[in-house]
Design a protein around this motif. Structure first.
Motif, short mmCIF file in Angstrom:
data_model
loop_
_atom_site.label_atom_id
_atom_site.label_comp_id
_atom_site.label_asym_id
_atom_site.label_seq_id
_atom_site.Cartn_x
_atom_site.Cartn_y
_atom_site.Cartn_z
N GLY A 277 -2.92 6.31 8.83
CA GLY A 277 -3.24 5.17 7.47
C GLY A 277 -2.21 3.96 7.54
N VAL A 278 -1.59 3.31 8.49
CA VAL A 278 -1.33 1.96 8.29
C VAL A 278 -2.17 1.10 9.39
CG1 VAL A 278 0.68 0.50 9.73
CG2 VAL A 278 1.29 3.58 8.03
N ARG A 279 -2.65 1.94 10.08
CA ARG A 279 -3.60 1.21 11.05
C ARG A 279 -4.95 1.15 10.05
NH1 ARG A 279 -8.15 1.93 13.24
NH2 ARG A 279 -8.11 3.91 12.35
N ARG A 280 -5.37 1.92 9.30
CA ARG A 280 -6.44 1.66 8.36
C ARG A 280 -6.56 0.83 7.27
NH1 ARG A 280 -8.82 7.62 6.94
NH2 ARG A 280 -8.55 8.84 8.28
N LEU A 281 -4.71 0.30 6.98
CA LEU A 281 -4.44 -0.92 5.82
C LEU A 281 -5.38 -2.08 6.80
CD1 LEU A 281 -1.95 1.52 3.77
CD2 LEU A 281 -3.53 0.83 3.12
N ASN A 282 -4.15 -2.01 7.80
CA ASN A 282 -3.82 -2.72 8.81
C ASN A 282 -3.29 -3.92 8.18
OD1 ASN A 282 -5.08 -5.14 11.38
ND2 ASN A 282 -6.58 -6.10 9.01
N LEU A 283 -2.03 -3.23 7.55
CA LEU A 283 -0.85 -3.42 7.11
C LEU A 283 0.03 -3.80 8.67
CD1 LEU A 283 -1.09 -2.64 3.94
CD2 LEU A 283 -1.42 -5.30 3.95
N SER A 284 1.28 -4.44 8.36
CA SER A 284 2.56 -3.90 9.23
C SER A 284 3.05 -2.75 8.23
CB SER A 284 2.97 -4.87 9.76
OG SER A 284 4.01 -5.30 8.08
N LYS A 285 4.11 -2.02 9.49
CA LYS A 285 5.10 -0.54 8.95
C LYS A 285 5.71 -1.52 7.80
CE LYS A 285 5.94 -0.04 12.99
NZ LYS A 285 6.70 0.86 13.89
N ALA B 258 0.97 -1.26 0.06
CA ALA B 258 0.07 0.28 0.34
C ALA B 258 0.40 1.63 0.23
CB ALA B 258 -0.80 0.07 1.15
N VAL B 259 -0.06 1.94 -0.52
CA VAL B 259 1.07 3.83 -0.76
C VAL B 259 0.16 4.62 -0.08
CG1 VAL B 259 1.68 5.72 -2.12
CG2 VAL B 259 1.90 2.80 -2.65
N LEU B 260 0.90 5.36 0.62
CA LEU B 260 0.68 6.72 1.38
C LEU B 260 1.25 7.86 1.23
CD1 LEU B 260 1.66 5.91 5.47
CD2 LEU B 260 -1.03 5.97 3.56
N THR B 261 0.37 8.55 1.02
CA THR B 261 1.49 9.41 -0.12
C THR B 261 0.70 11.34 0.57
OG1 THR B 261 1.69 11.12 -2.07
CG2 THR B 261 -0.93 9.56 -1.71
N ASP B 262 1.08 12.17 0.19
CA ASP B 262 1.56 13.56 0.74
C ASP B 262 0.59 13.99 -0.79
OD1 ASP B 262 1.87 16.14 1.24
OD2 ASP B 262 3.57 16.31 -0.41
N LEU B 263 0.07 15.28 -0.22
CA LEU B 263 -1.16 16.22 -0.79
C LEU B 263 -0.43 17.02 -1.83
CD1 LEU B 263 -4.03 15.95 -2.73
CD2 LEU B 263 -4.09 17.88 -0.83
N ASP B 264 0.05 17.78 -1.91
CA ASP B 264 0.22 19.10 -2.40
C ASP B 264 1.55 19.31 -2.87
OD1 ASP B 264 -2.05 21.16 -2.48
OD2 ASP B 264 -1.76 20.62 -0.18
N ASN B 265 1.71 19.32 -4.22
CA ASN B 265 3.06 19.01 -4.82
C ASN B 265 3.86 17.74 -5.30
OD1 ASN B 265 3.90 21.67 -6.65
ND2 ASN B 265 4.13 22.30 -4.15
N THR B 266 2.96 17.18 -4.67
CA THR B 266 3.24 15.05 -4.76
C THR B 266 2.45 14.45 -5.56
OG1 THR B 266 4.58 15.11 -2.44
CG2 THR B 266 3.79 13.11 -3.53
N LEU B 267 1.33 14.71 -5.47
CA LEU B 267 -0.37 13.93 -6.56
C LEU B 267 -0.72 15.34 -6.85
CD1 LEU B 267 -1.11 11.18 -5.55
CD2 LEU B 267 -2.76 12.64 -4.20
#
Ligand code: MG
Length: 175
Positions: A101-109, A29-38
């Motif tokens: 974000g990690v918690r919601r994904l239910n994945l490990s770090k 899974a990918v966590l991403t910043d919004l401004d100037n990244t996406l």
């Protein structure tokens, strides 16, 4: 010194990151910043490359969650057209938003990566939580004084880090 700001990878743009590259590193899974990244402030639709990238990840079953310091209303408005989840008021460089974000994904770090354009917020927060990170080049420079000042600091830290770590170079993919 400054190792807290060191990204795991440096890639030219977020849309260059492929599902295959992520899977090679066990990232689900990918966590991403919004401004100037996406997206850039002057193009809320995002580029064609970005839209295709989001579709490619969706098809590969890799969820994307935006983790932004901006407020709920602004982030919701920005991401609703992309149909992705988000965490607002993330308090980067603190770890709060990334942890959520990690918690919601239910994945490990180590199954998650954080993508962002700023080492002092995005990368620092990821390192604090123990999540790998991908630094990308900012899509466009904003006019705000705060951002300009941050970029000045970032450039100096980057210069230091790159001198100490010659492997820190911009790449077309994560390797
Ligand atoms: Mg940013």
């Amino acid at each position: 010194m400054f190792s807290n700001f060191k990204p795991t990878w440096m890639v030219d743009a977020i849309y260059k990151i492929t599902p295959e590259q992520l899977q090679t590193h066990g990232i689900k899974a990918v966590l991403t910043d919004l401004d100037n990244t996406l997206i850039a402030w002057n193009n809320p639709e995002g580029t064609i490359e970005l839209q295709q990238w989001l579709l490619t990840l969706k098809k590969a079953g890799i969820p994307v969650i935006v983790v932004s310091n901006n407020n709920e209303e602004r982030v919701r408005y920005a991401v609703e057209r992309f149909d992705i989840d988000f965490v607002a008021r993330a308090l980067k460089p603190l770890g709060k938003g990334i942890r959520e974000g990690v918690r919601r994904l239910n994945l490990s770090k180590d199954e998650v990566v954080m993508v962002g354009d700023q080492i002092m917020t995005d990368v620092r927060a990821a390192n604090r939580v123990g999540v790998r990170s991908i630094l990308v080049k900012p899509i466009i420079d904003t006019d705000s004084w705060k951002t300009q000042f941050n970029r000045l600091c970032e450039r100096q830290i980057m210069r230091y880090l790159q001198k100490k770590n010659p492997e820190m170079v911009w790449q077309g993919e994560i390797t």
